[in-house]
Scaffold this motif. Structure first.
Motif, short mmCIF file in Angstrom:
data_model
loop_
_atom_site.label_atom_id
_atom_site.label_comp_id
_atom_site.label_asym_id
_atom_site.label_seq_id
_atom_site.Cartn_x
_atom_site.Cartn_y
_atom_site.Cartn_z
N GLU A 118 42.78 57.25 52.24
CA GLU A 118 44.28 57.01 51.84
C GLU A 118 44.79 56.31 53.00
O GLU A 118 45.97 55.99 52.90
CB GLU A 118 44.88 58.49 51.64
CG GLU A 118 44.72 59.19 52.76
CD GLU A 118 43.64 60.17 52.68
OE1 GLU A 118 43.64 61.34 53.33
OE2 GLU A 118 42.50 59.64 52.03
N ILE A 174 44.19 50.23 53.72
CA ILE A 174 44.75 49.33 52.64
C ILE A 174 44.03 47.86 52.78
O ILE A 174 43.90 47.48 53.85
CB ILE A 174 46.27 49.17 52.81
CG1 ILE A 174 46.92 48.04 51.63
CG2 ILE A 174 46.72 48.78 54.03
CD1 ILE A 174 48.14 48.07 51.30
N SER A 188 43.59 43.66 51.20
CA SER A 188 43.78 42.56 50.33
C SER A 188 42.90 41.60 50.16
O SER A 188 42.07 41.43 51.00
CB SER A 188 45.24 41.76 50.83
OG SER A 188 44.97 41.32 52.07
N ARG A 236 39.74 43.00 44.33
CA ARG A 236 40.66 44.43 44.77
C ARG A 236 40.21 45.43 43.57
O ARG A 236 40.34 46.71 44.43
CB ARG A 236 42.11 43.77 44.53
CG ARG A 236 42.51 42.99 45.59
CD ARG A 236 44.20 42.84 45.35
NE ARG A 236 44.65 42.39 44.26
CZ ARG A 236 44.92 41.26 43.92
NH1 ARG A 236 44.68 40.08 44.43
NH2 ARG A 236 45.53 40.90 42.63
N ASP A 237 40.31 45.17 42.44
CA ASP A 237 39.94 46.21 41.73
C ASP A 237 38.47 47.00 41.97
O ASP A 237 38.22 48.14 41.80
CB ASP A 237 39.69 45.77 40.23
CG ASP A 237 41.19 45.47 39.81
OD1 ASP A 237 42.08 45.97 40.50
OD2 ASP A 237 41.62 44.90 38.64
N LYS A 245 38.44 48.84 44.97
CA LYS A 245 39.28 50.15 44.89
C LYS A 245 38.63 51.33 44.15
O LYS A 245 38.54 52.27 44.35
CB LYS A 245 40.78 49.62 44.09
CG LYS A 245 41.74 50.89 43.90
CD LYS A 245 42.94 50.44 43.12
CE LYS A 245 43.95 51.65 43.12
NZ LYS A 245 45.11 51.31 42.53
N GLU A 246 37.96 50.80 43.12
CA GLU A 246 37.20 51.70 42.15
C GLU A 246 35.90 52.15 43.17
O GLU A 246 35.75 53.61 43.06
CB GLU A 246 36.76 50.77 40.97
CG GLU A 246 35.61 51.83 40.34
CD GLU A 246 35.37 51.01 38.69
OE1 GLU A 246 34.36 51.74 38.23
OE2 GLU A 246 35.51 49.86 38.80
N HIS A 287 38.05 54.09 46.66
CA HIS A 287 39.35 54.77 46.46
C HIS A 287 40.37 54.61 47.32
O HIS A 287 41.21 55.35 47.88
CB HIS A 287 39.12 56.28 46.25
CG HIS A 287 38.03 56.63 45.27
ND1 HIS A 287 38.17 56.35 43.99
CD2 HIS A 287 37.04 56.97 45.29
CE1 HIS A 287 37.14 56.47 43.16
NE2 HIS A 287 36.48 56.99 44.04
N ILE A 288 40.44 53.37 48.06
CA ILE A 288 41.33 52.95 48.94
C ILE A 288 42.41 52.29 48.30
O ILE A 288 42.43 51.90 47.13
CB ILE A 288 40.69 52.01 50.12
CG1 ILE A 288 40.72 50.59 49.49
CG2 ILE A 288 39.59 52.55 50.71
CD1 ILE A 288 40.05 49.43 50.54
N ARG A 289 43.62 52.05 48.89
CA ARG A 289 44.58 51.34 48.53
C ARG A 289 44.49 49.62 48.57
O ARG A 289 43.91 49.40 49.61
CB ARG A 289 46.15 51.48 48.90
CG ARG A 289 46.44 53.32 48.69
CD ARG A 289 47.81 53.63 49.57
NE ARG A 289 47.64 53.10 50.74
CZ ARG A 289 48.73 52.39 51.37
NH1 ARG A 289 49.61 52.02 50.79
NH2 ARG A 289 48.54 52.24 53.01
N THR A 290 44.80 48.98 47.72
CA THR A 290 44.75 47.46 47.80
C THR A 290 46.21 47.07 47.67
O THR A 290 47.10 47.50 47.15
CB THR A 290 43.90 46.91 46.70
OG1 THR A 290 44.36 47.29 45.28
CG2 THR A 290 42.26 47.42 46.79
#
Length: 265
Positions: free
Chosen positions: A28, A31, A33, A40-41, A44-45, A48-51
């Protein structure tokens, strides 16, 4: 502490994976970019970080911001984010050939805290080796933080910036030399009748074990070599041929060429 990544390629992926596995950072708090939504997807998958859809968003949130982009894109990325970076943020570049002077001038903020790191691709299997240097503006405790993060996926050492091009030659680029060596040994085994898959396994494990002996025994590589070379045996004959073919000189010359290229990038 929020950690940002601009660029989510192989090296950034290895770094993020190591940080999460060693619990030096929480998902969490990271992040990242990337240019494409598919990248990014995928990241993230996986983690489980934020993008973030833009580099600016990642830069705005990060207390430690990793610039994990190729050297040719560094100027473009810095121009895009330089007004968005937090005043007290720590910038960490992993690009070869882009020194602290270049980075400071590109940001146009002399007070900005900047660290240069040179990891290598074995970070992908948590066996990386990273050289780290920093500008005078970086407090030692913050530099130690970066080293700890880099140790999440291997070994990391602080070096003076004048040696960063040497780091490129001895660890940054050297996995390619080792892969050539493994491939050549496997080719020799195949020529003598061993199946190729098995030949790669034998050659790679021999290199892995040999490297581990250097690191864990603390013995000189020459001493370890002598332990394998029995009088009148097979190994000394192989070593004799390698010496006749100029193996050491070729490796040293290759290193020199690599270091010179890094200095002139």
């Amino acid at each position: 502490m929020k950690i940002g990544f601009i660029g989510l390629g192989n090296m950034a992926t290895a770094m993020i994976g190591g940080m999460l596995e060693k619990k030096t950072a929480a998902a969490e708090d990271i992040i990242g970019s990337a240019r494409t939504a598919s990248t990014r997807d995928r990241i993230k998958e996986k983690f489980h970080i934020r993008t973030a859809e833009t580099n600016v968003q990642a830069a705005r949130e990060a207390d430690i911001l990793f610039l994990a982009v190729k050297p040719i894109f560094m100027s473009e990325v810095i121009e895009e984010i330089k007004e968005s970076v937090k005043k007290d943020a720590l910038i960490v570049s992993i690009a070869a050939g882009r020194d602290l002077k270049f980075l400071k001038e590109a940001f146009g903020r002399p007070e900005l805290k900047i660290v240069r790191c040179m990891p290598n691709t074995p970070a992908l299997v948590s066996e990386g080796c990273t050289g780290v240097c920093a500008g005078e503006e970086v407090p030692r405790e913050e530099l130690d933080k970066v080293v700890k993060l880099m140790e999440s996926f291997g070994r990391a050492s602080i070096v003076p910036e004048r040696l960063m091009d040497v780091v490129v030659g001895v660890s940054g680029s050297s996995p390619a030399y080792v892969f050539l060596f493994i491939e050549a040994m496997a080719d020799g085994a195949v020529a003598a009748g061993m199946p190729r898959k098995q030949a790669y396994e034998f050659a790679a494990q021999a290199v892995l074990g040999s490297a581990k002996m250097v690191l864990e025994t603390g013995m000189h590589p020459g001493e370890l070599k002598d332990m394998v070379c029995s009088p009148g045996g097979t190994t000394i004959q192989a070593v004799k041929v390698l010496e006749e073919k100029g193996m050491r000189g070729a490796v040293i010359d290759a290193m020199a060429a690599c270091i010179e290229k890094s200095r002139n990038m």
